[in-house]
Design an enzyme around this catalytic site. Structure first.
Site, short mmCIF file in Angstrom:
data_model
loop_
_atom_site.label_atom_id
_atom_site.label_comp_id
_atom_site.label_asym_id
_atom_site.label_seq_id
_atom_site.Cartn_x
_atom_site.Cartn_y
_atom_site.Cartn_z
N SER A 85 -7.24 40.92 71.72
CA SER A 85 -7.46 42.12 70.89
C SER A 85 -7.82 41.83 69.44
CB SER A 85 -6.23 43.02 70.95
OG SER A 85 -6.16 43.67 72.19
N LYS A 110 -10.94 43.39 68.27
CA LYS A 110 -10.97 44.76 67.76
C LYS A 110 -11.32 44.80 66.27
CE LYS A 110 -7.86 47.08 71.06
NZ LYS A 110 -7.53 46.05 72.06
N SER A 167 -2.89 48.64 69.32
CA SER A 167 -3.94 47.89 70.00
C SER A 167 -4.40 48.63 71.25
CB SER A 167 -3.45 46.49 70.38
OG SER A 167 -4.53 45.60 70.52
#
Length: 397
Positions: free
Chosen positions: A85, A88, A143
């Site tokens: 993640s 991101k 997340s």
């Protein structure tokens, strides 16, 4: 004083580079890795300071000065690994400024239909209207892949968003990164590097909204009607969860975990007016290891690492005047130039060219010219001595 000294050195190096023969600059550019050739080497890279902390088990890490972009130390900086993640951050770099934070959006079933099974979720439900600010809180704090996919559909769909993220990575010169999904979930071929993730964080922190979201500890999230529930940031150095202490001065930015990637984390902290960035990828053991090793590197950077000389640099985006990366040389040629074994290790096929040679390259070019001149002087002295009854007795190396 430090900033003035750095600019003076760069100005001097720039003037020296202008005087180099074209062939010298071209030859050097053909073997220079993005950010500096030392970043392509295996093993710990540090200069001018005692080594970074012991017992760092990560497969790759990097620490850099956020303002100057100077890389203070690294380990396999360009090694391509699954980012989880932390990808991101690139999603935010790409999409964040497209929607006003007060804009409202009613979620549909179609917006959530392509969220991968097993994803981390913030708890978005079809039929509920969310503000863009709340969606980004879901992205940064929890997340949430569900929040990512809603924003991606608002942006025209997942495929369009992935293409834009890849284009953004190219602009940032994050050339180790290949985007398959906008959320960082495990997919074959989805890779990045400690160097690239640090580029994403540095670029994002220039934006006030990005900085605000990644530094938010808790927020109230819609549950339908007038009900809300509290969400907490999963960055343990920011919140002090799971038995960790909060890190003094931490300002963000993003953590990640998947079964394939293990733990990844990019963190930023400010002390004494200086902001440092650390990325740690795939430590060997322990769910807290990625945070503990990040904290140890930050401690080193604010302490013993203050005397470190840069081993590389975080390059500027092309859209902000950064020097464009050229085509990669052959794999064996790049490995030989970087001192890398014939197999394994970090990627080396990313080269800088033209006027954007880094300070390391310029210094190497200057050294080569000085060495040639010394040889020429030595040859002239030898010839003069052969023709003169009394030798001069002076020698050069």
């Amino acid at each position: 004083m430090r900033e003035c000294s750095r600019l003076s050195r760069r100005a001097l190096l720039g003037l020296t580079a202008a005087a180099l023969p074209l062939s010298t600059a071209t030859e050097a550019a053909a073997t220079t890795v993005i950010g500096g050739e030392r970043l392509a080497r295996t093993g710990v890279q540090v200069s001018g300071a005692s080594g970074p902390p012991d017992k760092l088990t990560a497969r790759s890490w990097l620490i850099a000065d956020c303002e100057s972009g100077e890389v203070l130390a690294s380990f396999n900086a360009h090694r391509r690994l699954a980012p989880a993640s932390t990808l991101k951050m690139l999603f935010a770099d790409t999409v964040l400024k497209k929607f006003d934070r007060t804009e409202r959006y009613r979620v549909t079933d179609a917006d959530l239909a392509d969220v991968p099974a097993g994803s981390s979720l913030v708890g978005i439900r079809p039929g509920i209207t969310y503000t863009v600010e709340q969606l980004w809180q879901g992205v940064f704090l929890r997340s949430g892949n569900d929040a990512v996919h809603v924003l991606a559909h608002m942006n025209g769909g997942v495929a369009k968003t992935v293409a834009e993220m890849q284009a953004k990575a190219q602009d940032l010169q994050a050339l180790d990164t290949h985007v398959v999904s906008p959320d960082g979930f495990d997919h074959p071929g989805q890779i990045s590097s400690a160097y690239d993730l640090t580029l994403f964080a540095r670029h994002g922190l220039k934006d006030a909204d990005f900085r605000g979201y990644c530094g938010t500890r808790t927020a109230d999230f819609p549950a339908g009607g007038k009900k809300t529930f509290q969400i907490q940031n999963t960055d343990r150095l920011l919140t002090g969860a799971w038995g960790l202490k909060t890190y003094d001065g931490l300002i963000g930015v993003k953590n990640g975990y998947t079964s394939n990637a293990g733990n990844t984390f990019t963190g930023a902290a400010t002390r004494g007016g200086r902001t440092l960035l650390v990325t740690v990828m795939h430590p060997a053991t322990g769910s807290n290891a990625v945070y503990e090793q990040t904290a140890a590197l930050l401690d080193w950077g604010f302490g013993r690492g203050r005397s470190a000389q840069p081993v590389g640099v975080l390059v500027d985006p092309l859209s902000e005047g950064g020097a464009k990366a050229g085509a990669a040389p052959g794999r064996k040629a790049a490995q030989a130039a970087a001192g890398e074994p014939a197999s394994g290790g970090p990627s080396t096929g990313r080269v800088a060219e033209g006027a954007g040679l880094t300070a390391l390259l310029l210094a190497a070019g200057v050294a080569a010219v000085v060495k040639r001149r010394r040889r020429a002087v030595a040859a002239a002295a030898f010839e003069e001595a052969a023709e003169t009854p009394e030798p001069s007795g002076r020698h050069r190396r």
